[in-house]
Write a protein that holds these residues in place. Structure first.
Motif, PDB file in Angstrom:
ATOM      1  N   GLY B  18       0.799  -1.220   0.000  1.00  0.00           N
ATOM      2  CA  GLY B  18       0.000   0.000   0.000  1.00  0.00           C
ATOM      3  C   GLY B  18       0.831   1.269   0.000  1.00  0.00           C
ATOM      4  N   HIS B  19       2.089   1.183  -0.427  1.00  0.00           N
ATOM      5  CA  HIS B  19       2.936   2.376  -0.491  1.00  0.00           C
ATOM      6  C   HIS B  19       2.564   3.201  -1.721  1.00  0.00           C
ATOM      7  N   LYS B  20       3.084   4.421  -1.757  1.00  0.00           N
ATOM      8  CA  LYS B  20       2.668   5.339  -2.824  1.00  0.00           C
ATOM      9  C   LYS B  20       3.795   5.619  -3.826  1.00  0.00           C
ATOM     10  N   ALA B  21       4.662   4.642  -4.046  1.00  0.00           N
ATOM     11  CA  ALA B  21       5.729   4.822  -5.037  1.00  0.00           C
ATOM     12  C   ALA B  21       5.116   4.884  -6.441  1.00  0.00           C
ATOM     13  N   CYS B  22       5.849   5.464  -7.389  1.00  0.00           N
ATOM     14  CA  CYS B  22       5.358   5.532  -8.766  1.00  0.00           C
ATOM     15  C   CYS B  22       5.122   4.128  -9.299  1.00  0.00           C
ATOM     16  N   GLY B  23       4.241   3.984 -10.265  1.00  0.00           N
ATOM     17  CA  GLY B  23       4.016   2.687 -10.900  1.00  0.00           C
ATOM     18  C   GLY B  23       5.306   2.207 -11.534  1.00  0.00           C
ATOM     19  N   GLY B  24       5.641   0.944 -11.337  1.00  0.00           N
ATOM     20  CA  GLY B  24       6.843   0.374 -11.934  1.00  0.00           C
ATOM     21  C   GLY B  24       8.125   0.760 -11.225  1.00  0.00           C
ATOM     22  N   CYS B  25       8.040   1.161  -9.964  1.00  0.00           N
ATOM     23  CA  CYS B  25       9.229   1.596  -9.207  1.00  0.00           C
ATOM     24  C   CYS B  25      10.137   0.410  -8.898  1.00  0.00           C
ATOM     25  N   SER B  28      11.087   0.087  -4.896  1.00  0.00           N
ATOM     26  CA  SER B  28      10.105  -0.531  -3.995  1.00  0.00           C
ATOM     27  C   SER B  28      10.071  -2.039  -4.202  1.00  0.00           C
ATOM     28  N   LEU B  29      10.352  -2.483  -5.437  1.00  0.00           N
ATOM     29  CA  LEU B  29      10.416  -3.935  -5.672  1.00  0.00           C
ATOM     30  C   LEU B  29      11.585  -4.557  -4.900  1.00  0.00           C
ATOM     31  N   SER B 222       6.990   2.304 -17.591  1.00  0.00           N
ATOM     32  CA  SER B 222       6.988   1.639 -16.283  1.00  0.00           C
ATOM     33  C   SER B 222       7.027   0.125 -16.416  1.00  0.00           C
ATOM     34  N   GLU B 223       6.626  -0.411 -17.585  1.00  0.00           N
ATOM     35  CA  GLU B 223       6.568  -1.869 -17.714  1.00  0.00           C
ATOM     36  C   GLU B 223       7.948  -2.490 -17.971  1.00  0.00           C
ATOM     37  N   THR B 225      10.845  -1.765 -16.407  1.00  0.00           N
ATOM     38  CA  THR B 225      11.780  -1.630 -15.282  1.00  0.00           C
ATOM     39  C   THR B 225      12.644  -2.868 -15.097  1.00  0.00           C
TER      40      THR B 225
END
Lengths: 101, 297
Positions: B18-25, B28-29, B222-223, B225
């Motif tokens: 539920g974090h708010k990092a950008c899509g495809g970050c 965070s992965l 973003s896809e 990454t």
């Protein structure tokens, strides 16, 4: 269907339920990320071979492993980045525009 | 013999959600995968940076673990302080982990990291390297590679992006005689999971440097990454290595490198590069690999 929310939204009945101070309890998640998406990943289970790549590589952990071959997407927290669809070798995940779902 | 970790046998529980990092970050992965191995008992220290900004948004808390935001320069100092505190409390198998970006590691946090490794305390430090200060708006850091356009090294007519090379942060950490150091990439997630496992098992300081693309800062879709993070190892611009028992070891020795130009042109920060500069980047890569193959075998 199983509730995939890892942490149910905390209920705030009064102001005293809102965490005070500079810290709060872990996994205190009050809102969703659902409106971030332009494209939504849709899974075709007939094509899924259970390689686990989508579950492994989702930056948000929004793809949950229910069983060795059953993966479910939590659309409340999926941001629609498309990594899962791009990494899916059998092409079981397709990105569909939100207004066309 | 430690059991090898892979996508099938890692913990299905999420500790970062539920974090708010950008899509495809990518960062965070890396954090999510590391926490799958470290478990919810690990105590986390994060400096001001993307990962602190996206997870501690009052009243949200995206970590299941105990986590604290540290001053920018003191990630490793706080992490070792927490480790000492846990030991004083008599916790069994205390585990303290610092997560910092490339700026928080190679520029601002380097003295506290150096001090913490020197003290030889047991803690894990994971540097999530996205090659610039992304949280504040893509400024050049010590780990920005040659030719990359950032807001402080823009691609102009005279100067085409960053003029310096990437700092050898992995070698710097290893040069302390650290118990365990490794480089990883989110393009090779299984390799990363096992390196985190090794860091967890080792008795002393451990440093892991992981390559994490940033769609916002690098200007790519973003896809892709994870694709980029895999390609960067295949092109030889990043390497997978370990330092253990005083010995360096390369985990992957590519026989033929993939073409660098195709990889670079997929990112907006390198799109301005001319043929000459791409050749320069290839020469730098070859020099680095020659040295690594000679010294590390």
């Amino acid at each position: 269907m199983k509730d995939f929310k890892m942490s149910p939204r905390p209920l705030w009945k009064s102001l005293s339920d809102v965490p005070m101070g500079s810290s709060c309890s872990s996994f205190h998640i009050c809102d969703t990320n659902a409106a971030w998406r332009v494209f939504r990943p849709v899974m075709d289970y007939s094509l899924c071979i259970g390689c686990h790549q989508c579950y492994l590589l989702c930056p948000d952990g929004a793809i949950h492993k229910e069983d060795a071959k059953v993966f479910r997407i939590d659309y409340d927290f999926c941001k629609g980045c498309g990594i899962c669809a791009n990494q899916c070798k059998p092409g079981a995940i397709s990105m569909v525009k939100e207004d066309q779902v | 013999m430690i059991k090898k970790l892979n996508a099938r046998n890692i913990d299905a529980k999420e500790c970062f959600y539920g974090h708010k990092a950008c899509g495809g970050c990518g960062e965070s992965l890396a954090l999510r995968l590391a926490l799958k191995v470290l478990g919810e008992e690990a105590y986390l220290s994060l400096p001001a940076g993307c990962m602190a900004a996206v997870s501690f948004i009052y009243p949200n808390m995206a970590f299941k673990n105990n986590a604290v935001i540290t001053p920018f320069a003191s990630t490793a100092a706080v992490a070792t302080g927490i480790a000492a505190g846990l030991e004083a409390l008599g916790k069994e198998a205390p585990l303290s982990v610092g997560f910092a970006g490339d700026g928080g590691t190679a520029d601002i946090g380097i003295q506290s990291l150096s001090g913490a490794i020197d003290r030889g305390e047991k803690f894990i430090y994971i540097c999530t390297d996205n090659e610039a200060y992304m949280n504040t708006g893509i400024q050049k850091s010590g780990l920005t590679p040659f030719g990359a356009a950032t807001t402080t090294t823009p691609a102009g007519k005279a100067i085409h992006g960053c003029v310096t090379e990437k700092k050898n942060m992995f070698e710097i950490a290893a040069a302390h005689g650290i118990s365990y150091a490794a480089t990883a990439s989110i393009g090779y997630p299984e390799d990363f999971l096992n390196k985190v496992q090794k860091a967890k098992e080792c008795d002393g300081p451990a440093y892991i440097h992981i390559y994490t693309p940033c769609p916002t800062g690098w200007g790519h879709g973003s896809e892709i990454t994870v694709d980029l993070a895999k390609e960067v190892v295949d092109t030889g611009l990043w390497f997978l290595a370990e330092y253990e028992n005083g010995e360096f070891r390369l985990n992957k020795k590519p026989e033929n490198f993939k073409p660098v130009a195709d990889h670079l042109k997929r990112q907006a920060r390198f799109r301005h590069l001319s043929e000459i500069e791409i050749t320069q980047i290839e020469e730098m890569r070859d020099r680095k690999w020659e040295k690594m193959l000679k010294n590390w075998g």
